[in-house]
Design a protein around this motif. Structure first.
Motif, PDB file in Angstrom:
ATOM      1  N   THR A  97       0.827  -1.203   0.000  1.00 18.86           N
ATOM      2  CA  THR A  97       0.000   0.000   0.000  1.00 18.86           C
ATOM      3  C   THR A  97       0.867   1.260   0.000  1.00 18.86           C
ATOM      4  O   THR A  97       0.592   2.215  -0.738  1.00 18.86           O
ATOM      5  N   GLU A  98       1.924   1.243   0.804  1.00 22.47           N
ATOM      6  CA  GLU A  98       2.843   2.391   0.832  1.00 22.47           C
ATOM      7  C   GLU A  98       3.504   2.589  -0.530  1.00 22.47           C
ATOM      8  O   GLU A  98       3.673   3.729  -0.991  1.00 22.47           O
ATOM      9  N   ARG A  99       3.893   1.494  -1.176  1.00 19.17           N
ATOM     10  CA  ARG A  99       4.531   1.598  -2.489  1.00 19.17           C
ATOM     11  C   ARG A  99       3.558   2.140  -3.523  1.00 19.17           C
ATOM     12  O   ARG A  99       3.922   2.969  -4.347  1.00 19.17           O
ATOM     13  N   GLU A 100       2.313   1.685  -3.491  1.00 20.29           N
ATOM     14  CA  GLU A 100       1.331   2.194  -4.442  1.00 20.29           C
ATOM     15  C   GLU A 100       1.184   3.701  -4.291  1.00 20.29           C
ATOM     16  O   GLU A 100       1.151   4.430  -5.284  1.00 20.29           O
ATOM     17  N   ASP A 101       1.116   4.174  -3.063  1.00 26.77           N
ATOM     18  CA  ASP A 101       1.001   5.608  -2.820  1.00 26.77           C
ATOM     19  C   ASP A 101       2.244   6.351  -3.314  1.00 26.77           C
ATOM     20  O   ASP A 101       2.144   7.446  -3.860  1.00 26.77           O
ATOM     21  N   ARG A 102       3.388   5.745  -3.132  1.00 21.77           N
ATOM     22  CA  ARG A 102       4.644   6.392  -3.535  1.00 21.77           C
ATOM     23  C   ARG A 102       4.835   6.363  -5.054  1.00 21.77           C
ATOM     24  O   ARG A 102       5.343   7.317  -5.640  1.00 21.77           O
ATOM     25  N   TYR A 103       4.429   5.278  -5.701  1.00 23.89           N
ATOM     26  CA  TYR A 103       4.620   5.137  -7.146  1.00 23.89           C
ATOM     27  C   TYR A 103       3.585   5.894  -7.969  1.00 23.89           C
ATOM     28  O   TYR A 103       3.853   6.309  -9.087  1.00 23.89           O
ATOM     29  N   ARG A 104       2.378   6.023  -7.451  1.00 28.00           N
ATOM     30  CA  ARG A 104       1.267   6.574  -8.234  1.00 28.00           C
ATOM     31  C   ARG A 104       1.583   7.910  -8.910  1.00 28.00           C
ATOM     32  O   ARG A 104       1.300   8.069 -10.103  1.00 28.00           O
ATOM     33  N   PRO A 105       2.173   8.886  -8.229  1.00 27.97           N
ATOM     34  CA  PRO A 105       2.452  10.152  -8.921  1.00 27.97           C
ATOM     35  C   PRO A 105       3.392   9.985 -10.127  1.00 27.97           C
ATOM     36  O   PRO A 105       3.261  10.699 -11.112  1.00 27.97           O
ATOM     37  N   PHE A 106       4.307   9.032 -10.048  1.00 22.92           N
ATOM     38  CA  PHE A 106       5.238   8.799 -11.149  1.00 22.92           C
ATOM     39  C   PHE A 106       4.577   7.981 -12.258  1.00 22.92           C
ATOM     40  O   PHE A 106       4.788   8.235 -13.436  1.00 22.92           O
ATOM     41  N   GLY A 107       3.790   6.988 -11.860  1.00 22.19           N
ATOM     42  CA  GLY A 107       3.179   6.078 -12.825  1.00 22.19           C
ATOM     43  C   GLY A 107       2.163   6.724 -13.719  1.00 22.19           C
ATOM     44  O   GLY A 107       1.901   6.252 -14.824  1.00 22.19           O
ATOM     45  N   ASN A 108       1.579   7.819 -13.268  1.00 22.23           N
ATOM     46  CA  ASN A 108       0.551   8.507 -14.045  1.00 22.23           C
ATOM     47  C   ASN A 108       1.118   9.542 -15.005  1.00 22.23           C
ATOM     48  O   ASN A 108       0.361  10.241 -15.671  1.00 22.23           O
ATOM     49  N   GLN A 109       2.421   9.663 -15.083  1.00 21.59           N
ATOM     50  CA  GLN A 109       3.078  10.648 -15.932  1.00 21.59           C
ATOM     51  C   GLN A 109       3.650   9.981 -17.187  1.00 21.59           C
ATOM     52  O   GLN A 109       3.910   8.782 -17.184  1.00 21.59           O
ATOM     53  N   PRO A 110       3.909  10.746 -18.240  1.00 16.57           N
ATOM     54  CA  PRO A 110       4.624  10.185 -19.393  1.00 16.57           C
ATOM     55  C   PRO A 110       5.997   9.676 -18.919  1.00 16.57           C
ATOM     56  O   PRO A 110       6.645  10.317 -18.098  1.00 16.57           O
ATOM     57  N   GLY A 111       6.387   8.523 -19.420  1.00 17.35           N
ATOM     58  CA  GLY A 111       7.648   7.921 -18.964  1.00 17.35           C
ATOM     59  C   GLY A 111       7.533   7.304 -17.588  1.00 17.35           C
ATOM     60  O   GLY A 111       8.549   7.031 -16.937  1.00 17.35           O
TER      61      GLY A 111
END
Length: 159
Positions: A97-111
């Motif tokens: 859950t912590e990783r999902e929160d941490r990755y989400r801002p990056f994963g939703n961007q180009p690249g």
């Protein structure tokens, strides 16, 4: 495909076979504990992308059922096949859950794929699972062992 069948198919795709020998192929020398830590981080990373694929391709009413079944399959292999007896399953779920929160801002961007892998590498470096000089090697490992296209293909094939 039923949620059960989809979960099983996803589980078969998720890379789980981290070993010292595999890491050595990437030029990474690791202790058994470092291998376990890298395995967990890679699993969290894959679960992040699997959940994203589920949200993109699966009707809302089946998403939780599918992801929960996938987690059950991971849980069955936690101690033996994944060699994670030093970390409790409950702790791992919090970590996911912590990783999902941490990755989400990056994963939703180009690249986003590369940015999320870089973030996972940073986590591993911060935790001492890998050395700073191995950053590029770890990034290659993480990118190679997250089959994003296969997740989308599997879940999008019958939709």
């Amino acid at each position: 495909m039923t949620p059960e069948e989809a979960a099983q198919a996803l589980y078969e795709i998720i890379p789980r076979g981290m070993s010292r020998e595999l890491l050595e192929e990437y030029g990474i020398d690791a202790t058994d504990e470092q291998v376990r830590r890298i395995t967990r981080e890679l699993l969290s990373l894959n679960l992040y992308w699997v959940r994203a694929a589920i949200e993109a391709h699966i009707p809302r009413q089946y998403r939780t059922l599918l992801f929960d079944r996938l987690l059950q399959l991971v849980r069955q292999d936690w101690d033996v096949a994944l060699r994670q007896q030093t970390k409790s399953w409950e702790e791992f779920l919090i970590e996911v859950t912590e990783r999902e929160d941490r990755y989400r801002p990056f994963g939703n961007q180009p690249g986003g794929e590369m940015a999320v892998a870089t973030e996972a590498g940073t986590i591993l470096e911060d935790q001492g699972a890998v050395q700073a000089e191995d950053r590029a090697k770890v990034l290659a490992l993480l990118v190679d062992h997250v089959p994003l296209d296969r997740y989308g293909e599997l879940l999008g094939s019958d939709r």
